[in-house]
Scaffold this motif. Structure first.
Motif, PDB file in Angstrom:
ATOM      1  N   MET A   1      -1.422  10.814   8.206  1.00  0.00           N
ATOM      2  CA  MET A   1      -2.185  11.380   7.094  1.00  0.00           C
ATOM      3  C   MET A   1      -2.451  12.862   7.312  1.00  0.00           C
ATOM      4  O   MET A   1      -2.349  13.671   6.386  1.00  0.00           O
ATOM      5  CB  MET A   1      -3.498  10.619   6.913  1.00  0.00           C
ATOM      6  CG  MET A   1      -3.343   9.268   6.255  1.00  0.00           C
ATOM      7  SD  MET A   1      -4.887   8.677   5.543  1.00  0.00           S
ATOM      8  CE  MET A   1      -5.137   9.842   4.217  1.00  0.00           C
TER       9      MET A   1
ATOM     10  N   VAL B   1       1.324  10.750   3.616  1.00  0.00           N
ATOM     11  CA  VAL B   1      -0.034  10.250   3.352  1.00  0.00           C
ATOM     12  C   VAL B   1       0.008   8.748   3.074  1.00  0.00           C
ATOM     13  O   VAL B   1      -0.809   7.983   3.587  1.00  0.00           O
ATOM     14  CB  VAL B   1      -0.665  11.011   2.166  1.00  0.00           C
ATOM     15  CG1 VAL B   1      -1.980  10.354   1.760  1.00  0.00           C
ATOM     16  CG2 VAL B   1      -0.906  12.474   2.537  1.00  0.00           C
TER      17      VAL B   1
ATOM     18  N   LEU C   1      -1.829   5.787   5.177  1.00  0.00           N
ATOM     19  CA  LEU C   1      -2.745   4.789   4.621  1.00  0.00           C
ATOM     20  C   LEU C   1      -2.287   3.374   4.969  1.00  0.00           C
ATOM     21  O   LEU C   1      -3.099   2.514   5.351  1.00  0.00           O
ATOM     22  CB  LEU C   1      -2.834   4.958   3.106  1.00  0.00           C
ATOM     23  CG  LEU C   1      -3.637   6.156   2.594  1.00  0.00           C
ATOM     24  CD1 LEU C   1      -3.451   6.307   1.089  1.00  0.00           C
ATOM     25  CD2 LEU C   1      -5.112   5.991   2.934  1.00  0.00           C
TER      26      LEU C   1
ATOM     27  N   ILE D   1       0.829  -1.214   0.000  1.00  0.00           N
ATOM     28  CA  ILE D   1       0.000   0.000   0.000  1.00  0.00           C
ATOM     29  C   ILE D   1       0.859   1.259   0.000  1.00  0.00           C
ATOM     30  O   ILE D   1       0.630   2.204  -0.768  1.00  0.00           O
ATOM     31  CB  ILE D   1      -0.952  -0.004   1.210  1.00  0.00           C
ATOM     32  CG1 ILE D   1      -2.013  -1.092   1.032  1.00  0.00           C
ATOM     33  CG2 ILE D   1      -1.611   1.362   1.392  1.00  0.00           C
ATOM     34  CD1 ILE D   1      -2.884  -1.286   2.240  1.00  0.00           C
TER      35      ILE D   1
ATOM     36  N   THR E   1       1.068   4.242  -2.919  1.00  0.00           N
ATOM     37  CA  THR E   1       0.435   5.524  -2.606  1.00  0.00           C
ATOM     38  C   THR E   1       1.407   6.582  -2.094  1.00  0.00           C
ATOM     39  O   THR E   1       1.031   7.752  -1.982  1.00  0.00           O
ATOM     40  CB  THR E   1      -0.677   5.337  -1.559  1.00  0.00           C
ATOM     41  OG1 THR E   1      -0.103   4.832  -0.347  1.00  0.00           O
ATOM     42  CG2 THR E   1      -1.726   4.361  -2.047  1.00  0.00           C
TER      43      THR E   1
ATOM     44  N   ILE F   1      -4.561   0.680   7.217  1.00  0.00           N
ATOM     45  CA  ILE F   1      -5.122  -0.533   6.614  1.00  0.00           C
ATOM     46  C   ILE F   1      -4.443  -1.801   7.128  1.00  0.00           C
ATOM     47  O   ILE F   1      -5.115  -2.811   7.390  1.00  0.00           O
ATOM     48  CB  ILE F   1      -5.010  -0.449   5.079  1.00  0.00           C
ATOM     49  CG1 ILE F   1      -5.834   0.743   4.571  1.00  0.00           C
ATOM     50  CG2 ILE F   1      -5.475  -1.738   4.412  1.00  0.00           C
ATOM     51  CD1 ILE F   1      -5.674   1.020   3.090  1.00  0.00           C
TER      52      ILE F   1
END
Length: 595
Positions: free
Chosen positions: A129, A334, A338, A83, A87, A342
């Motif tokens: 974030m 960010v 994330l 992830i 991202t 998650i």
């Protein structure tokens, strides 16, 4: 809607305020813009295979050192690693569990269990974030090097000490949260040393240290754990039994339960969704999610987020230096957020960018974040296919691996070099941060270190700001002024640390002086304390009927002074753009006073 472009390069609306959100996946898009070919894909796959092979033993070892079963470290590399790569804002960063977090996560596990750790990780992800969205990605620039070096070296010492029981096969029971207490328990348990465990740990350590000299493509941690597992298997066959193994392994220490099955070691199951608050707390029972629990975990979550930001952005800076690329710090935060939100939903613990794995990724020829995604796939395949073999790895060999990680993390050479060559103030900060990290915790060490660094910075800036009287006859811009006019100059910023000293030094000794000119063209900034001190100086001079001319101030500071109520007063206070103009005004005022 009409828009204007600000000096910072952000579009701002005249009619409403808008937040400029950082882009995500900037690392992936940067690689794509350069042109991504099948050859690049091949390089990414090969780099991902190499890094994934390194990440499997590291992820297990770091999870165990944190106080949780090894599969949670593997789940972190699988979920968070992919992830964050897709991202984040760094093109080559490889994320997963890292050694720096052990000293923060271990106490959380002791107090709140696995469930509490995963909830704290999610909260830290939210904070990360927010830091990225509010464009706080330059955070790393404000953490002084002695602070970073001090707490990382302290973390390394704590990690190394926590591995001694497994390396020596000591019977110490459950270690606590405090370093001194743990060290005492380890020392008193030295008579319980297990020669077999110590021998296997030492053998694995020697193999891992010597293997790189052979310049073979197989990673040293993998070779060390394989030979350690073979040795442990033989020792257990000859000297142990099914109930009491001679050498403790992952399979003999950890058990698992899932999908209606139970087993020992690592479950051969891919990460699956699980609510963290349903996982065990410190007493083994599922946690009860409540406001009190969230409030209690807020402090640890903030510590996780701060360390995660520092670690990730440091890693991105290192990778930029190795590859001549440029990362987006806000997008990286960010992406890290994330990943940490998650991953705990699939059993993963806290993740951040790992400098060693990132450097391995770059040296292996990675071209894009796809390499980090491949690394996650390799770890996933290892869990599904090799779980049984991974369970054979002895705890002593994992401890040996963590010894090497701790040594590399300590940067002992840089530490000693800084101790010998840095200014005394920086040495004090380094030693204090190191000591507080070892004896108390990293959060306190960073807070105190930042405070001391700020105080040291203020002291140094104080020495740079000076106030001097200018000899009129020796300065062509003000030559010819009468003795009733005194000229001073201030050099350096005026802020709370120096304002009083700089402005009170303007105290007039000569009672004949009726006009004072202050040359302030070398004053780049003034804070609120300086403005208050300047107002006090103006009031004092007005009481003594002494006029004041401020020369050379930038327009923005003049505006700030006017907002504070410091405005022109005919014959008593004015602003001039330079000394020649101030000289003319002083002569005009002096003539008016004598008439």
């Amino acid at each position: 809607m009409a828009r204007v472009h600000s000096s910072e390069g952000h579009f701002m609306s005249r009619q409403r305020f808008s937040v400029n959100l950082p882009s995500i996946s900037t690392g992936l898009r940067a690689a794509w813009r350069e042109g991504y070919s099948l050859l690049d894909l091949r390089k990414d796959v090969m780099a991902g295979l190499t890094v994934g092979t390194v990440a499997v033993p590291l992820s297990m070892a770091l999870a165990i050192a944190t106080g949780v079963p090894p599969q949670h470290g593997l789940y972190t590399a699988i979920v968070a690693g992919a992830i964050i790569a897709l991202t984040g804002g760094a093109r080559f960063n490889v994320s997963g569990p890292t050694a720096a977090f052990i000293v923060i996560l271990f106490p959380i596990v002791q107090q709140y269990g696995l469930g509490g750790l995963l909830i704290a990780s999610m909260m830290a992800g939210i904070i990360l974030m927010i830091l990225g969205i509010t464009r706080m990605g330059r955070l790393i620039e404000y953490v002084p090097y002695p602070v970073v070096l001090g707490f990382t070296a302290g973390i390394a010492v704590v990690i190394a000490v926590l591995q001694i029981p497994d390396f020596l096969g000591l019977s110490v029971g459950q270690l606590g949260e405090h370093f001194v207490e743990n060290l005492g328990r380890i020392v008193t348990s030295l008579p319980t040393l297990n020669p077999l465990e110590f021998g296997i740990g030492a053998f694995s350590l020697v193999v891992m240290l010597l293997w790189p000299r052979l310049h073979m493509p197989v990673p040293a941690p993998l070779v060390g754990l394989v030979v350690g597992a073979i040795a442990a298997y033989g020792a257990n066959q000859w000297f142990g039994s099914a109930d009491t193994p001679a050498v403790e392994t992952i399979a003999s220490r950890f058990t698992w339960e899932g999908n209606g099955e139970t087993g020992t070691g690592i479950p051969p199951i891919a990460p699956s969704f699980v609510a963290p608050w349903l996982l065990p707390g410190p007493d083994g029972e599922p946690l009860e999610l409540s406001f009190e629990l969230i409030r209690a975990l807020l402090g640890p979550a903030f510590a996780i987020a701060m360390l995660g930001a520092i670690e990730s952005l440091l890693c991105a800076v290192v990778s930029d230096g190795l590859t001549k690329t440029k990362h987006d710090p806000n997008a990286e935060l960010v992406g890290q957020g994330l990943g940490n939100i998650i991953a705990p939903l699939f059993g993963g613990i806290t993740a951040t960018a790992a400098i060693a794995r990132t450097a391995t990724n770059i040296r292996s020829g990675a071209r894009s974040p796809i390499a980090a995604v491949v690394h996650s796939v390799v770890v996933l395949l290892a869990v599904i296919v090799l779980a049984g073999l991974l369970g054979l790895v002895p705890m002593a060999a994992l401890a040996a691996l963590l010894f090497i990680i701790a040594w590399n993390m300590s940067e002992a050479r840089h530490f000693l070099h800084t101790m010998r060559s840095a200014p005394p103030g920086d040495v004090v900060i380094l030693v204090i941060c190191f000591g507080l990290t070892v004896l108390f915790d990293m959060v306190l060490a960073v807070a105190v270190g930042m405070g001391l660094a700020a105080a040291l910075f203020i002291r140094r800036m104080t020495l740079l700001t000076t106030t001097d009287r200018i000899e009129v006859e020796n300065h062509p811009a003000i030559n010819g002024l009468p003795s009733e006019v005194a000229v001073y100059e201030i050099n350096g910023p005026l802020f709370f640390g120096v304002a009083e000293k700089a402005l009170t030094s303007l105290h007039l000794v000569d009672p004949k002086v009726r006009i004072v000119i202050i040359d302030m063209h070398d004053v780049p900034s003034m804070d609120g304390t300086a403005i208050v001190a300047l107002r006090s100086l103006i009031d004092e001079m007005h009481r003594e009927s002494v006029a004041l001319i401020l020369a050379g101030l930038p327009t923005r500071i003049i505006v700030k002074l006017r907002r504070a109520g410091i405005r022109k007063t005919a014959g008593m206070l004015t602003f001039c753009r330079d000394l020649p103009r101030a000289r003319l005004v002083a002569l005009h005022w002096q003539k008016a006073k004598t008439e």
